[in-house]
Design an enzyme around this catalytic site. Structure first.
Site, PDB file in Angstrom:
ATOM      1  N   SER A   1       0.801  -1.234   0.000  1.00 14.12           N
ATOM      2  CA  SER A   1       0.000   0.000   0.000  1.00 14.12           C
ATOM      3  C   SER A   1       0.832   1.283   0.000  1.00 14.12           C
ATOM      4  O   SER A   1       0.475   2.231  -0.710  1.00 14.12           O
ATOM      5  CB  SER A   1      -0.980  -0.007   1.175  1.00 14.12           C
TER       6      SER A   1
ATOM      7  N   LYS B   1      -9.973  -5.837  10.255  1.00 15.89           N
ATOM      8  CA  LYS B   1     -11.080  -5.194   9.531  1.00 15.89           C
ATOM      9  C   LYS B   1     -12.376  -5.162  10.349  1.00 15.89           C
ATOM     10  O   LYS B   1     -13.169  -4.236  10.227  1.00 15.89           O
ATOM     11  CB  LYS B   1     -11.316  -5.891   8.183  1.00 15.89           C
TER      12      LYS B   1
ATOM     13  N   GLY C   1     -14.093 -12.889   5.904  1.00 14.42           N
ATOM     14  CA  GLY C   1     -14.195 -11.434   5.819  1.00 14.42           C
ATOM     15  C   GLY C   1     -14.168 -10.928   4.384  1.00 14.42           C
ATOM     16  O   GLY C   1     -14.928 -10.026   4.025  1.00 14.42           O
TER      17      GLY C   1
ATOM     18  N   ASN D   1     -19.013 -22.875   1.314  1.00 12.31           N
ATOM     19  CA  ASN D   1     -17.903 -22.757   2.272  1.00 12.31           C
ATOM     20  C   ASN D   1     -17.694 -24.090   2.956  1.00 12.31           C
ATOM     21  O   ASN D   1     -18.611 -24.895   3.082  1.00 12.31           O
ATOM     22  CB  ASN D   1     -18.245 -21.680   3.320  1.00 12.31           C
ATOM     23  N   ARG D   2     -16.427 -24.288   3.398  1.00 13.40           N
ATOM     24  CA  ARG D   2     -16.093 -25.514   4.150  1.00 13.40           C
ATOM     25  C   ARG D   2     -17.004 -25.602   5.374  1.00 13.40           C
ATOM     26  O   ARG D   2     -17.599 -26.635   5.638  1.00 13.40           O
ATOM     27  CB  ARG D   2     -14.614 -25.411   4.557  1.00 13.40           C
TER      28      ARG D   2
HETATM   29  P1  NDP Z   1     -10.824 -15.260   6.571  1.00  9.81           P
HETATM   30  O1  NDP Z   1      -9.837 -15.871   7.513  1.00  9.81           O
HETATM   31  O2  NDP Z   1     -11.849 -14.329   7.101  1.00  9.81           O
HETATM   32  O3  NDP Z   1     -11.627 -16.454   5.818  1.00  9.81           O
HETATM   33  C1  NDP Z   1     -10.940 -17.538   5.278  1.00  9.81           C
HETATM   34  C2  NDP Z   1     -11.877 -18.340   4.392  1.00  9.81           C
HETATM   35  O4  NDP Z   1     -11.086 -19.369   3.752  1.00  9.81           O
HETATM   36  C3  NDP Z   1     -12.990 -19.077   5.134  1.00  9.81           C
HETATM   37  O5  NDP Z   1     -14.109 -19.165   4.286  1.00  9.81           O
HETATM   38  C4  NDP Z   1     -12.368 -20.476   5.367  1.00  9.81           C
HETATM   39  O6  NDP Z   1     -13.315 -21.502   5.523  1.00  9.81           O
HETATM   40  C5  NDP Z   1     -11.643 -20.651   4.054  1.00  9.81           C
HETATM   41  N1  NDP Z   1     -10.537 -21.614   4.086  1.00  9.81           N
HETATM   42  C6  NDP Z   1      -9.312 -21.431   4.641  1.00  9.81           C
HETATM   43  N2  NDP Z   1      -8.526 -22.512   4.403  1.00  9.81           N
HETATM   44  C7  NDP Z   1      -9.281 -23.380   3.671  1.00  9.81           C
HETATM   45  C8  NDP Z   1      -9.034 -24.677   3.116  1.00  9.81           C
HETATM   46  N3  NDP Z   1      -7.868 -25.291   3.266  1.00  9.81           N
HETATM   47  N4  NDP Z   1     -10.022 -25.280   2.427  1.00  9.81           N
HETATM   48  C9  NDP Z   1     -11.212 -24.663   2.269  1.00  9.81           C
HETATM   49  N5  NDP Z   1     -11.519 -23.437   2.768  1.00  9.81           N
HETATM   50  C10 NDP Z   1     -10.552 -22.804   3.467  1.00  9.81           C
HETATM   51  O7  NDP Z   1      -9.947 -14.591   5.434  1.00  9.81           O
HETATM   52  P2  NDP Z   1     -10.388 -13.393   4.461  1.00  9.81           P
HETATM   53  O8  NDP Z   1     -11.776 -13.692   4.017  1.00  9.81           O
HETATM   54  O9  NDP Z   1     -10.112 -12.090   5.107  1.00  9.81           O
HETATM   55  O10 NDP Z   1      -9.367 -13.526   3.252  1.00  9.81           O
HETATM   56  C11 NDP Z   1      -9.509 -14.544   2.253  1.00  9.81           C
HETATM   57  C12 NDP Z   1      -8.427 -14.348   1.203  1.00  9.81           C
HETATM   58  O11 NDP Z   1      -8.663 -13.178   0.426  1.00  9.81           O
HETATM   59  C13 NDP Z   1      -7.047 -14.164   1.839  1.00  9.81           C
HETATM   60  O12 NDP Z   1      -6.183 -15.041   1.166  1.00  9.81           O
HETATM   61  C14 NDP Z   1      -6.692 -12.718   1.562  1.00  9.81           C
HETATM   62  O13 NDP Z   1      -5.299 -12.565   1.337  1.00  9.81           O
HETATM   63  C15 NDP Z   1      -7.466 -12.438   0.275  1.00  9.81           C
HETATM   64  N6  NDP Z   1      -7.810 -11.006   0.100  1.00  9.81           N
HETATM   65  C16 NDP Z   1      -7.359 -10.342  -1.018  1.00  9.81           C
HETATM   66  C17 NDP Z   1      -7.667  -9.010  -1.231  1.00  9.81           C
HETATM   67  C18 NDP Z   1      -7.162  -8.311  -2.458  1.00  9.81           C
HETATM   68  O14 NDP Z   1      -7.194  -7.065  -2.496  1.00  9.81           O
HETATM   69  N7  NDP Z   1      -6.727  -9.011  -3.486  1.00  9.81           N
HETATM   70  C19 NDP Z   1      -8.485  -8.240  -0.262  1.00  9.81           C
HETATM   71  C20 NDP Z   1      -8.940  -9.037   0.861  1.00  9.81           C
HETATM   72  C21 NDP Z   1      -8.583 -10.360   1.032  1.00  9.81           C
HETATM   73  P3  NDP Z   1     -13.941 -21.832   6.998  1.00  9.81           P
HETATM   74  O15 NDP Z   1     -14.960 -20.767   7.243  1.00  9.81           O
HETATM   75  O16 NDP Z   1     -14.524 -23.185   6.860  1.00  9.81           O
HETATM   76  O17 NDP Z   1     -12.782 -21.772   7.963  1.00  9.81           O
END
Ligand code: NDP
Length: 273
Positions: free
Chosen positions: A17, A66, A130, A151-152
């Site tokens: 950023s 966030k 998120g 979702n998982r």
């Molecule tokens: P969160 O921790 O809030 O959520 C993670 C999600 O991933 C949940 O739905 C979780 O499932 C799932 N998950 C994690 N590991 C696995 C797996 N091995 N198999 C299946 N599902 C899995 O993270 P965020 O939502 O904040 O972020 C998600 C991604 O988005 C991150 O990688 C982040 O870097 C990226 N991102 C990119 C942005 C950009 O500008 N390009 C902006 C914001 C985020 P469960 O609920 O079952 O645990």
């Protein structure tokens, strides 16, 4: 004194950023200070308040803060309210305003940069964390034909869908609920690409004019992107464009002008190598 901005997170040293905002500032001849701030897990609020006291005017917020930023804001944009998370804070007239530009950034990247039209498309969102929650409203406002959220942990997908189900064609389920269904756009909003663990085979199909989009970005295409190509996705993209576009909308909120992103995108892409 230079106008003061920052990005706050933990970890934070990976954040692009500062570089992005300084490049945007050059486009308008603005001079500003933009630094990375590392906050410990339990010191988010105090760290933001210290920054405000020191004359700070705005902050980008990244993981894991966030939701705390959403709680801290005294007023919110409709997008932030819907997302229940905030990635941009603005400090003005002794008030803290919170916005969420992630979804807007994603929509702009998909429609303007990748030339994929969301209207009437069939969309699959994988993940319900998120990031997923932040992108739903701006995507749904672009009027897709239908949206599946899977979702998982199924209950989290159901809870996200619940907020929209009366107004939009949204449904939720587990990983096995989309087998054999066809989609035009599949968005990986899980963090699975960041870990060594892979998403399981979900057995959905890509349509003839399809896009597979991973919110994660990096030096190489993610496993999700590679697998999507093997499964006949027409086009693949990582989330670098979203990063640039969400930053551009934050810039607009703070400075009133929307920067162009293409040249900065190329520049940041080359630093990932
Ligand atoms: P969160 O921790 O809030 O959520 C993670 C999600 O991933 C949940 O739905 C979780 O499932 C799932 N998950 C994690 N590991 C696995 C797996 N091995 N198999 C299946 N599902 C899995 O993270 P965020 O939502 O904040 O972020 C998600 C991604 O988005 C991150 O990688 C982040 O870097 C990226 N991102 C990119 C942005 C950009 O500008 N390009 C902006 C914001 C985020 P469960 O609920 O079952 O645990």
């Amino acid at each position: 004194m230079l106008k003061k901005y920052a990005v706050i997170g933990n970890p934070i040293k990976q954040s692009k950023s500062p570089q992005i905002h300084q490049e945007f500032a050059k486009q308008f001849g603005h001079a500003l200070s933009y630094v990375r701030i590392l906050a410990s897990q339990d010191a988010f609020v105090d760290t933001v308040k210290d920054f405000i006291k020191s004359g700070g005017l705005g902050m980008n917020v990244t993981a894991p803060f966030k939701f705390q930023a959403f709680e801290l804001a005294q007023s919110l944009s409709a997008r932030a309210q819907s997302a229940k998370s905030v990635n941009t804070l603005m400090f003005k007239n002794n008030k803290i305003f919170g916005d969420n530009t992630d979804g807007l950034g994603l929509v702009r990247d998909i429609q303007e940069n990748l030339k994929f039209l969301l209207k009437d498309s069939r969309i699959l969102i994988i993940g319900a964390g998120g990031a997923a929650s932040g992108i739903l409203l701006p995507i749904l406002e672009a009027k897709p034909k239908k949206m599946h959220i899977i979702n998982r942990t199924v209950s989290k997908a159901e809870a996200l869908a619940q907020a929209f189900i009366n107004q939009y064609p949204v449904m939720a389920g587990g990983f096995d609920s989309v087998a054999d269904l066809e989609f035009d756009l599949v968005i990986n909003a899980t963090s699975a690409s960041l870990h060594t663990s892979e998403l399981p085979n979900l057995n959905y199909k890509f349509s003839k004019n399809s896009l597979a989009y991973d919110l994660v970005y990096g030096e190489k295409p993610t496993q999700f992107m590679e697998k999507s190509l093997q499964n006949q996705a027409t086009k693949i993209s990582d989330g670098l464009g979203m990063l640039l576009e969400q930053a551009a909308y934050s810039y607009k909120l703070w400075h009133g002008v929307l920067p162009t992103t293409q040249a900065v995108f190329e520049q940041i892409r080359s630093t990932l190598k």
